[in-house]
Design a protein around this motif. Structure first.
Motif, PDB file in Angstrom:
ATOM      1  N   UNK A  64       0.831  -1.203   0.000  1.00 41.20           N
ATOM      2  CA  UNK A  64       0.000   0.000   0.000  1.00 41.20           C
ATOM      3  C   UNK A  64       0.864   1.250   0.000  1.00 41.20           C
ATOM      4  N   UNK A  65       1.990   1.182   0.698  1.00 40.49           N
ATOM      5  CA  UNK A  65       2.881   2.340   0.779  1.00 40.49           C
ATOM      6  C   UNK A  65       3.480   2.668  -0.588  1.00 40.49           C
ATOM      7  N   UNK A  66       3.667   1.649  -1.434  1.00 38.71           N
ATOM      8  CA  UNK A  66       4.159   1.906  -2.779  1.00 38.71           C
ATOM      9  C   UNK A  66       3.190   2.758  -3.576  1.00 38.71           C
ATOM     10  N   UNK A  67       1.882   2.550  -3.375  1.00 36.82           N
ATOM     11  CA  UNK A  67       0.892   3.395  -4.037  1.00 36.82           C
ATOM     12  C   UNK A  67       0.980   4.833  -3.539  1.00 36.82           C
ATOM     13  N   UNK A  68       1.300   5.013  -2.265  1.00 36.55           N
ATOM     14  CA  UNK A  68       1.439   6.367  -1.734  1.00 36.55           C
ATOM     15  C   UNK A  68       2.601   7.096  -2.395  1.00 36.55           C
ATOM     16  N   UNK A  69       3.681   6.388  -2.672  1.00 34.85           N
ATOM     17  CA  UNK A  69       4.810   7.015  -3.373  1.00 34.85           C
ATOM     18  C   UNK A  69       4.402   7.416  -4.784  1.00 34.85           C
ATOM     19  N   UNK A  70       3.649   6.571  -5.454  1.00 32.70           N
ATOM     20  CA  UNK A  70       3.122   6.911  -6.786  1.00 32.70           C
ATOM     21  C   UNK A  70       2.321   8.201  -6.737  1.00 32.70           C
ATOM     22  N   UNK A  71       1.433   8.308  -5.757  1.00 32.10           N
ATOM     23  CA  UNK A  71       0.580   9.488  -5.662  1.00 32.10           C
ATOM     24  C   UNK A  71       1.383  10.731  -5.281  1.00 32.10           C
ATOM     25  N   UNK A  72       2.366  10.576  -4.413  1.00 30.87           N
ATOM     26  CA  UNK A  72       3.226  11.710  -4.056  1.00 30.87           C
ATOM     27  C   UNK A  72       4.032  12.184  -5.262  1.00 30.87           C
ATOM     28  N   UNK A  73       4.437  11.244  -6.099  1.00 34.24           N
ATOM     29  CA  UNK A  73       5.154  11.595  -7.325  1.00 34.24           C
ATOM     30  C   UNK A  73       4.284  12.471  -8.215  1.00 34.24           C
ATOM     31  N   UNK A  74       3.010  12.115  -8.343  1.00 37.25           N
ATOM     32  CA  UNK A  74       2.089  12.957  -9.109  1.00 37.25           C
ATOM     33  C   UNK A  74       1.992  14.352  -8.503  1.00 37.25           C
ATOM     34  N   UNK A  75       1.950  14.420  -7.186  1.00 38.91           N
ATOM     35  CA  UNK A  75       1.740  15.712  -6.519  1.00 38.91           C
ATOM     36  C   UNK A  75       2.875  16.695  -6.796  1.00 38.91           C
ATOM     37  N   UNK A  76       4.091  16.214  -6.966  1.00 36.96           N
ATOM     38  CA  UNK A  76       5.208  17.140  -7.218  1.00 36.96           C
ATOM     39  C   UNK A  76       5.456  17.342  -8.713  1.00 36.96           C
ATOM     40  N   UNK A  77       4.623  16.743  -9.560  1.00 37.58           N
ATOM     41  CA  UNK A  77       4.795  16.899 -10.993  1.00 37.58           C
ATOM     42  C   UNK A  77       5.915  16.061 -11.566  1.00 37.58           C
TER      43      UNK A  77
END
Length: 512
Positions: A64-77
């Motif tokens: 699940x934490x890997x998905x959080x990294x994916x989403x954080x990556x989107x947030x910083x562009x």
């Protein structure tokens, strides 16, 4: 507001107190937790000097934490680059040097070897993330503030790069934009009727389009929840299906569920949808599943470069062997491989796709992009298929799998469909191997449902009345199981390599 994360945020904000992920042990990550955690990770990434357009590569076990990294990556562009955990260091070396990520994230156990590899490749940052949420990345993120202003990016900016399997050459990085992913997920959420009350049983890998962009993105847009399995686990699936409303899987999921006597209509009475993709689903499995459960599996068609292209109807007939109709906003045409001219309905040819779902091109391969994307926007998929009179799309296979025997075209899917219907056949693959007279000879590799359940002579006899002689297998090979990749696709290149080199196979073909 083109950043894909902001589209998700708009949808899940009313559900902040509700679970996004439920782990098999019952612990949860709420949507509020998701937003706070991705804010901390985003702040960490920015503190490392990572920003808009930088690549963040990950080779980690599913978590699940890997998905959080994916989403954080989107947030910083930045650009998410997931890599199959099965890749060896030698294979990773190519991806790292080609993509030049600003950060590489790996499992803690692999850091000694892969950290050294990154240093040799000039990767400036290496962090770790374990399957249990351990590792240096989340430890460092824990000290960061949760408030983060998500980067406003244009819809045509890259959100992800996914490398193709590279079975016909070196792997190509398919560049997917925020609009590519967002438009496709929104279309599927609507078409497949996802709502906030849905519970998806997630047993797919998250380094691939199906488990990452189809499954996860739809759930985020619906504000729904996922029961998140770390891997395919048949016992766990049987236990958790009564708590779920949707399952997305590959054909192997469904054939293995059918092998269980405790997989019954009562078990799935509260399910509303079973989706299959990433590999062809046999018509026999489709029919057996429907007879057992009362549910017709919904088969769809997609690929790394295009996300999803077509789907069987939610309400209408789901035709065994078909991948349905083009999605709303997606154009699909069948063309002659030599002339590129559209073919009449019913004729088999190259499948070409155009729409907002189609990727921006191949990473640092402008020549390859120009070869496979036409001036009018259509992408040449490399798949071969046809439309029937009702408008259903049928996939005949990959162009590279086409068998030319005695100058005549043999489409493996046609032969496979007939063999799959025979008693005792679990699955099969039809391939072409070198033949001294015909150029290529047709070979069927068959896995039986039980030892002795399939007789090669009986298969040949059954096909004699249904197939033209040039399409019939010259040799039947019985095996325990067929080789597959991580997404369940049968590895025909491996089958061709193995059986083209066998003296027995060559002798049998020559004898005809």
């Amino acid at each position: 507001m083109s950043n894909l994360y902001n589209r998700f945020l708009d949808c899940f904000t009313p559900r902040l107190a509700e679970p996004f992920i439920v782990r098999p042990d019952g612990s949860t990550i709420r949507y509020a937790d998701l937003h706070a955690a991705t804010g901390r990770i985003a702040n960490l990434l920015v503190s490392l000097g990572i920003g808009r357009g930088d690549r963040i590569a990950m080779q980690v076990d599913k978590s699940a934490e890997g998905l959080l990294v994916y989403l954080a990556t989107l947030r910083i562009g930045a650009i998410h680059l997931p890599l199959n955990p099965a890749y060896t260091p030698r294979e990773l070396d190519y991806f790292l040097r080609d993509a030049e990520p600003a950060l590489f994230v790996c499992s803690p156990a692999n850091e000694p070897v892969l950290g050294a590899l990154c240093r040799e490749a000039g990767i400036p940052n290496v962090m770790t993330l374990g399957a249990a949420g351990d590792g240096s990345l989340l430890a460092a993120a824990g000290a960061m503030p949760e408030n983060f202003a998500t980067m406003d990016v244009a819809g045509d900016e890259l959100a992800a790069i996914l490398y193709t399997s590279g079975t016909t050459g070196r792997s190509k990085g398919a560049m997917l934009t925020h609009d590519n992913l967002g438009s496709n997920a929104e279309t599927l959420r609507s078409l497949w009727r996802f709502e906030s009350g849905d519970v998806l049983l997630h047993a797919l890998p998250t380094f691939h389009t199906h488990g990452l962009f189809v499954a996860t993105n739809i759930i985020l847009l619906a504000g729904a929840r996922m029961i998140f399995l770390p891997a395919f686990d048949l016992d766990a699936m049987i236990r958790l299906l009564p708590q779920s409303s949707v399952l997305m899987g590959v054909p192997t999921f469904y054939s293995r569920l059918l092998s269980r006597s405790d997989f019954t209509s009562e078990l799935v009475k509260d399910m509303r949808l079973f989706v299959s993709g990433s590999a062809p689903l046999s018509a026999e499995v489709h029919r057996e599943f429907s007879a057992r459960t009362g549910h017709a599996i919904l088969e769809r068609y997609g690929m790394t470069e295009t996300n999803m292209n077509s789907s069987n109807s939610y309400d209408g007939a789901r035709v065994p062997g078909s991948v349905g109709f083009p999605l709303p906003g997606v154009d699909i045409r069948i063309t002659d491989a030599q002339t590129a001219k559209p073919l009449p309905q019913g004729e088999i040819g190259m499948i070409e796709v155009r729409g907002a779902n189609v990727f921006a091109g191949y990473w640092r391969m402008p020549e390859k992009t120009a070869e496979e994307k036409r001036a009018d926007g259509f992408f040449i998929t490399g798949d071969v298929g046809r439309f029937d009179e009702a408008g259903y799309l049928f996939i005949s296979g990959r162009e590279k799998d086409l068998i030319i025997s005695g100058g005549l075209n043999v489409y493996p899917a046609e032969v496979e469909a007939l063999i799959d219907e025979l008693p005792g056949v679990a699955e099969c693959a039809v391939i072409g191997v070198p033949h001294p007279d015909l150029g290529e000879g047709v070979v069927a590799v068959i896995a039986a449902k039980a030892p002795g359940a399939v007789d090669a002579a009986a298969v040949k006899a059954a096909l004699a009345d249904t197939l033209a002689s040039f399409k019939r297998p010259k040799h039947i090979i019985l095996v325990d199981q067929l080789p597959r990749n991580a997404m369940g696709k049968i590895q025909k290149a491996e089958l061709r390599r193995i059986h083209a080199e066998t003296i027995a196979g060559r002798a049998a073909l020559s004898a005809r």
